[in-house]
Write a protein that holds these residues in place. Structure first.
Motif, PDB file in Angstrom:
ATOM      1  N   THR A 122       0.857  -1.189   0.000  1.00 28.24           N
ATOM      2  CA  THR A 122       0.000   0.000   0.000  1.00 28.24           C
ATOM      3  C   THR A 122       0.888   1.233   0.000  1.00 28.24           C
ATOM      4  N   GLY A 123       0.609   2.134  -0.914  1.00 31.42           N
ATOM      5  CA  GLY A 123       1.406   3.344  -0.964  1.00 31.42           C
ATOM      6  C   GLY A 123       1.091   4.150  -2.203  1.00 31.42           C
ATOM      7  N   GLY A 124       2.000   5.020  -2.562  1.00 33.25           N
ATOM      8  CA  GLY A 124       1.819   5.868  -3.729  1.00 33.25           C
ATOM      9  C   GLY A 124       3.139   6.076  -4.431  1.00 33.25           C
ATOM     10  N   ALA A 125       3.071   6.418  -5.705  1.00 36.14           N
ATOM     11  CA  ALA A 125       4.277   6.602  -6.520  1.00 36.14           C
ATOM     12  C   ALA A 125       4.207   7.931  -7.240  1.00 36.14           C
ATOM     13  N   TRP A 126       5.276   8.685  -7.153  1.00 32.32           N
ATOM     14  CA  TRP A 126       5.413   9.984  -7.833  1.00 32.32           C
ATOM     15  C   TRP A 126       6.431   9.797  -8.953  1.00 32.32           C
ATOM     16  N   GLY A 127       5.993  10.098 -10.174  1.00 32.67           N
ATOM     17  CA  GLY A 127       6.852   9.922 -11.327  1.00 32.67           C
ATOM     18  C   GLY A 127       6.357   8.847 -12.258  1.00 32.67           C
ATOM     19  N   ASN A 128       5.267   8.134 -11.874  1.00 32.43           N
ATOM     20  CA  ASN A 128       4.683   7.150 -12.786  1.00 32.43           C
ATOM     21  C   ASN A 128       3.694   7.844 -13.716  1.00 32.43           C
ATOM     22  N   PRO A 129       3.111   7.152 -14.686  1.00 28.38           N
ATOM     23  CA  PRO A 129       2.201   7.816 -15.634  1.00 28.38           C
ATOM     24  C   PRO A 129       0.989   8.461 -14.978  1.00 28.38           C
ATOM     25  N   THR A 524      -2.864   6.587   8.748  1.00 26.68           N
ATOM     26  CA  THR A 524      -1.684   6.230   7.953  1.00 26.68           C
ATOM     27  C   THR A 524      -0.478   6.004   8.850  1.00 26.68           C
ATOM     28  N   HIS A 525       0.121   4.850   8.713  1.00 25.95           N
ATOM     29  CA  HIS A 525       1.399   4.570   9.357  1.00 25.95           C
ATOM     30  C   HIS A 525       2.472   4.633   8.269  1.00 25.95           C
ATOM     31  N   TRP A 526       3.237   5.722   8.225  1.00 19.38           N
ATOM     32  CA  TRP A 526       4.245   5.937   7.192  1.00 19.38           C
ATOM     33  C   TRP A 526       5.425   4.994   7.434  1.00 19.38           C
ATOM     34  N   LYS A 527       5.843   4.262   6.398  1.00 16.10           N
ATOM     35  CA  LYS A 527       6.841   3.209   6.590  1.00 16.10           C
ATOM     36  C   LYS A 527       8.170   3.497   5.893  1.00 16.10           C
ATOM     37  N   GLU A 528       8.201   3.534   4.543  1.00 13.77           N
ATOM     38  CA  GLU A 528       9.460   3.652   3.808  1.00 13.77           C
ATOM     39  C   GLU A 528       9.303   4.568   2.610  1.00 13.77           C
ATOM     40  N   ILE A 529      10.411   5.152   2.206  1.00  8.14           N
ATOM     41  CA  ILE A 529      10.461   5.923   0.969  1.00  8.14           C
ATOM     42  C   ILE A 529      11.463   5.248   0.029  1.00  8.14           C
ATOM     43  N   LEU A 530      11.027   5.051  -1.214  1.00  7.99           N
ATOM     44  CA  LEU A 530      11.826   4.331  -2.208  1.00  7.99           C
ATOM     45  C   LEU A 530      12.248   5.281  -3.318  1.00  7.99           C
ATOM     46  N   LEU A 531      13.305   4.907  -4.040  1.00  7.12           N
ATOM     47  CA  LEU A 531      13.860   5.782  -5.064  1.00  7.12           C
ATOM     48  C   LEU A 531      14.358   4.955  -6.231  1.00  7.12           C
ATOM     49  N   GLU A 532      14.015   5.372  -7.451  1.00  8.95           N
ATOM     50  CA  GLU A 532      14.651   4.866  -8.662  1.00  8.95           C
ATOM     51  C   GLU A 532      15.282   6.052  -9.357  1.00  8.95           C
ATOM     52  N   ALA A 533      16.590   6.004  -9.580  1.00 10.69           N
ATOM     53  CA  ALA A 533      17.275   7.178 -10.120  1.00 10.69           C
ATOM     54  C   ALA A 533      18.599   6.770 -10.747  1.00 10.69           C
ATOM     55  N   GLU A 534      19.128   7.673 -11.575  1.00  4.41           N
ATOM     56  CA  GLU A 534      20.488   7.591 -12.109  1.00  4.41           C
ATOM     57  C   GLU A 534      21.220   8.844 -11.654  1.00  4.41           C
ATOM     58  N   SER A 535      22.387   8.679 -11.065  1.00  4.52           N
ATOM     59  CA  SER A 535      23.078   9.834 -10.490  1.00  4.52           C
ATOM     60  C   SER A 535      23.860  10.643 -11.515  1.00  4.52           C
ATOM     61  N   TRP A 606       3.043   2.895   2.895  1.00  2.57           N
ATOM     62  CA  TRP A 606       2.388   3.116   4.178  1.00  2.57           C
ATOM     63  C   TRP A 606       1.463   1.954   4.504  1.00  2.57           C
ATOM     64  N   GLU A 607       0.981   1.961   5.735  1.00  6.87           N
ATOM     65  CA  GLU A 607       0.050   0.942   6.190  1.00  6.87           C
ATOM     66  C   GLU A 607      -1.184   1.621   6.747  1.00  6.87           C
ATOM     67  N   CYS A 608      -2.335   1.101   6.415  1.00  3.77           N
ATOM     68  CA  CYS A 608      -3.594   1.689   6.857  1.00  3.77           C
ATOM     69  C   CYS A 608      -4.202   0.823   7.961  1.00  3.77           C
ATOM     70  N   LEU A 609      -4.369   1.403   9.160  1.00  2.90           N
ATOM     71  CA  LEU A 609      -4.958   0.692  10.291  1.00  2.90           C
ATOM     72  C   LEU A 609      -6.107   1.501  10.862  1.00  2.90           C
ATOM     73  N   ALA A 610      -7.118   0.805  11.324  1.00  2.00           N
ATOM     74  CA  ALA A 610      -8.304   1.471  11.876  1.00  2.00           C
ATOM     75  C   ALA A 610      -8.069   1.856  13.324  1.00  2.00           C
ATOM     76  N   GLY A 611      -8.647   2.975  13.690  1.00  2.00           N
ATOM     77  CA  GLY A 611      -8.645   3.380  15.088  1.00  2.00           C
ATOM     78  C   GLY A 611      -7.315   3.861  15.602  1.00  2.00           C
ATOM     79  N   GLY A 612      -6.336   4.001  14.766  1.00  2.00           N
ATOM     80  CA  GLY A 612      -5.054   4.533  15.211  1.00  2.00           C
ATOM     81  C   GLY A 612      -4.249   3.562  16.034  1.00  2.00           C
ATOM     82  N   ILE A 613      -4.558   2.239  15.981  1.00  2.00           N
ATOM     83  CA  ILE A 613      -3.838   1.238  16.761  1.00  2.00           C
ATOM     84  C   ILE A 613      -2.739   0.632  15.887  1.00  2.00           C
ATOM     85  N   PHE A 614      -1.497   0.670  16.397  1.00  2.00           N
ATOM     86  CA  PHE A 614      -0.371   0.147  15.622  1.00  2.00           C
ATOM     87  C   PHE A 614       0.376  -0.919  16.434  1.00  2.00           C
TER      88      PHE A 614
END
Length: 614
Positions: A122-129, A524-535, A606-614
């Motif tokens: 579960t999450g989102g991607a910036w830079g896809n179509p 929302t429980h924010w977990k990781e940020i990923l990257l695809e890139a060429e330096s 991210w992870e979606c949990l009800a009631g704010g319980i993690f």
């Protein structure tokens, strides 16, 4: 009567056939074009000898043998090739770790934010179509949709022509189309030229069987050196050539290798190294054809900095791409890649898919793909480093120098013609003649572009064989605008205008995107940020984030740096409280004029949990 076996034809149940030679064209000839049999002789519907079997491929040009795509076989029926059986052509990309659409990219546009095919992520991607990168004043996007830095406009003002038969160099003003100076080349048989970021010209004198030399010539009077303090003594035109050592705009000449055995200086290209002192125009990379090596030389002094051996590979033409990679060709059909950012660079080699050998010209197009000419093959070859896709196209005879301008490529031919290549369709759209009332150019060797929508073709002689000719053409329609006589037998190759530098990258640029996380009653429980890139060879990408409960609160939140690519590892942990919104900022930087980074994708899991319980 159904000669093409498609069920259509005179007296057939399905009705009449609009093309009885092609089973792909039945009652739809207004929508389905007939095949181009000159370009694709085994296409369905092309003439053949009955009973013949042949290889075929009905997919788009440039996709065969890329990813899952491959050719099939076809049978000649009633004098025409039938359907191509067994071929696999591009299909819609799915997340399966395969290249379904055969564009050289695996799972492009269909990956989950986790960077794989995990449907449970579960999450989102910036830079896809769905959420593409958006250009701004500092950043732009490549043809593949990747984010990179913008460039400053190039400062092309002169065309440099090496008069090989008389050991001089002509300087032509691009605005007036007039030869404004002619300099001694500093050696024998000048052939290669490159222009640095100061506008100075670097000339390689090949000197067959003798001592090769590298000469630096000032791009303007302000760059010349007044040694005797009595004003700049320099050439004022084609008939004003000062003796060797007396023209104060010829800054220096240094030897290349030795004369026994000869090194065979043959290529030159300039990188985007800013140097440690102000005004550094870039380091100069020289290919030694006979010594099978490439030398990096100081852009101020011309002295060698390091040597990259190229065993078995004789450099013939060289060029840098925008990302700081040096590309070279040898005449025997090999393409070499050198990454100067490595402490001890080691070349890698690729073999061009030519019907014969003898690569001759090399240039990079607007998308940093390589154009190469096959001299004896009568072909133009296109290679995309990003997708590892090769394409080859027949041309008029004797394809020699190549250049690129915008979305078009240009190929000079020995017989005094210029082909215009439409890069998007990958086809020759026009062939222009250089013949005008003033001159009949012949043995056209080099071609260069300028930022004013013009191309310049350097021809070794006119029909009388007395002098070389430079022809300026309108790139749109091929109209001959000017023809300028130059010295004897110019054999110019390389970046004769400096337009291939295409301007330096801006040093830094940033862009942001807001991830909203979970919806409805989930937290929302924010977990990781990923990257695809060429330096790139000189680039980096800094990733920062900030969180706020509401959109209107983000502007006052504090940015926290997550890491800098490629120094830091990604995926990276996101250390923020649950809930709210997350804004991510990508800051692209380059320490030089080239070597910029490219950002392909930013994913947040991210992870979606009800009631704010993690």
């Amino acid at each position: 009567m159904d000669p093409d076996l498609d069920g259509f034809g005179p007296n057939c149940t399905h009705g009449a056939d609009c093309d009885n030679s092609n089973p792909l064209r039945t009652d739809n000839c207004d929508r389905v074009e007939s095949p181009n049999c000159d370009r694709f002789p085994t296409a369905t519907g092309c003439p053949c000898v009955a009973g013949t079997r042949a290889d075929c491929y009905p997919g788009a040009s440039g996709t065969e043998d890329v990813g899952l795509c491959h050719g099939g076989r076809t049978l000649c029926v009633n004098g025409y090739f039938g359907l191509c059986t067994g071929a696999v052509v591009p299909s819609a990309e799915t997340c399966n770790e395969q290249d379904d659409d055969c564009n050289g990219l695996v799972d492009n546009g269909v990956l989950s934010p986790c960077g794989g095919c995990n449907a449970d992520c579960t999450g989102g991607a910036w830079g896809n179509p769905d959420i593409p990168f958006v250009p701004n004043g500092e950043l732009t996007v490549t043809s593949l949709g990747w984010l990179t830095l913008r460039r400053q406009p190039p400062g092309t003002t002169s065309l440099w022509v090496t008069n090989t038969g008389e050991d001089t160099v002509s300087k032509i003003d691009l605005n007036s189309a007039v030869e404004v100076a002619r300099y001694p080349s500093g050696g024998e048989e000048p052939t290669r030229v490159a222009v640095d970021y100061n506008g100075d010209a670097w000339i390689v004198n090949r000197a067959y069987g003798g001592q090769s030399a590298l000469t630096k010539i000032a791009g303007g009077l302000s760059r010349c050196e007044d040694h005797d303090h009595n004003g700049i003594e320099t050439s004022g035109g084609p008939s004003d050539v000062l003796p060797q050592g007396e023209d104060e705009c010829v800054i220096f000449t240094v030897p290349l290798g030795s004369d026994s055995p000869p090194a065979g200086g043959r290529t030159v290209a300039v990188d985007g190294n800013p140097g440690s002192e102000p005004g550094y125009g870039g380091s100069v990379w020289v290919g030694l054809h006979d010594a099978m090596a490439v030398e990096e030389r100081d852009g101020q002094t011309g002295q060698p900095l390091r040597t990259v051996p190229t065993p078995g590979f004789s450099p013939y033409v060289a060029a840098f791409d925008a990302w700081g990679i040096l590309w070279l060709i040898s005449q025997d059909g090999i393409l070499a890649r050198i990454d100067p950012s490595l402490l001890q660079p080691v070349p890698t080699y690729l073999e061009a898919p030519l019907a014969c050998y003898l690569l001759y010209g090399l240039a990079l197009d607007a998308n940093e793909n390589l154009l190469m000419s096959g001299f004896h093959c009568d072909q133009i070859v296109h290679y995309s480093p990003d997708t590892d896709v090769w394409r080859a196209l027949p041309t008029e005879p004797s394809a020699r120098g190549v250049a690129a301008l915008g979305e078009f490529g240009f190929i000079a031919h020995t017989d005094g013609r210029l082909s215009k290549l439409d890069m998007s369709a990958f086809m020759i759209s026009d062939v222009f003649s250089l013949i005008d009332t003033l001159a009949h150019p012949f043995e056209s060797v080099g071609v260069a572009s300028s930022g004013a929508d013009n191309v310049w073709v350097i021809s070794s002689q006119d029909l009388l064989g007395e002098q070389g000719v430079v022809t300026q053409l309108d790139a749109a329609n091929g109209t001959v605008m000017h023809q300028i006589p130059v010295g004897h037998a110019p054999h110019t190759q390389g970046d004769a205008t400096g337009n291939a530098l295409r301007g330096a990258f801006l040093p830094e640029g940033s862009s942001t995107h807001v991830f909203e996380g979970c919806q409805d009653n989930f937290v929302t429980h924010w977990k990781e940020i990923l990257l695809e890139a060429e330096s790139g060879t000189r680039g980096s990408i800094g990733i920062s984030l900030r969180r706020a409960p509401k959109l209107e609160d983000l502007a006052s939140a504090t940015w926290t740096e997550v890491g800098v690519f490629p120094a830091d590892a990604f995926p990276a942990h996101i250390d923020v409280p649950p809930g709210g919104l997350l804004e991510v900022k990508a800051t692209l930087r380059t320490s030089g004029r080239d070597g910029a980074p490219r950002l392909k994708l930013v994913g947040v899991e991210w992870e979606c949990l009800a009631g704010g319980i993690f």
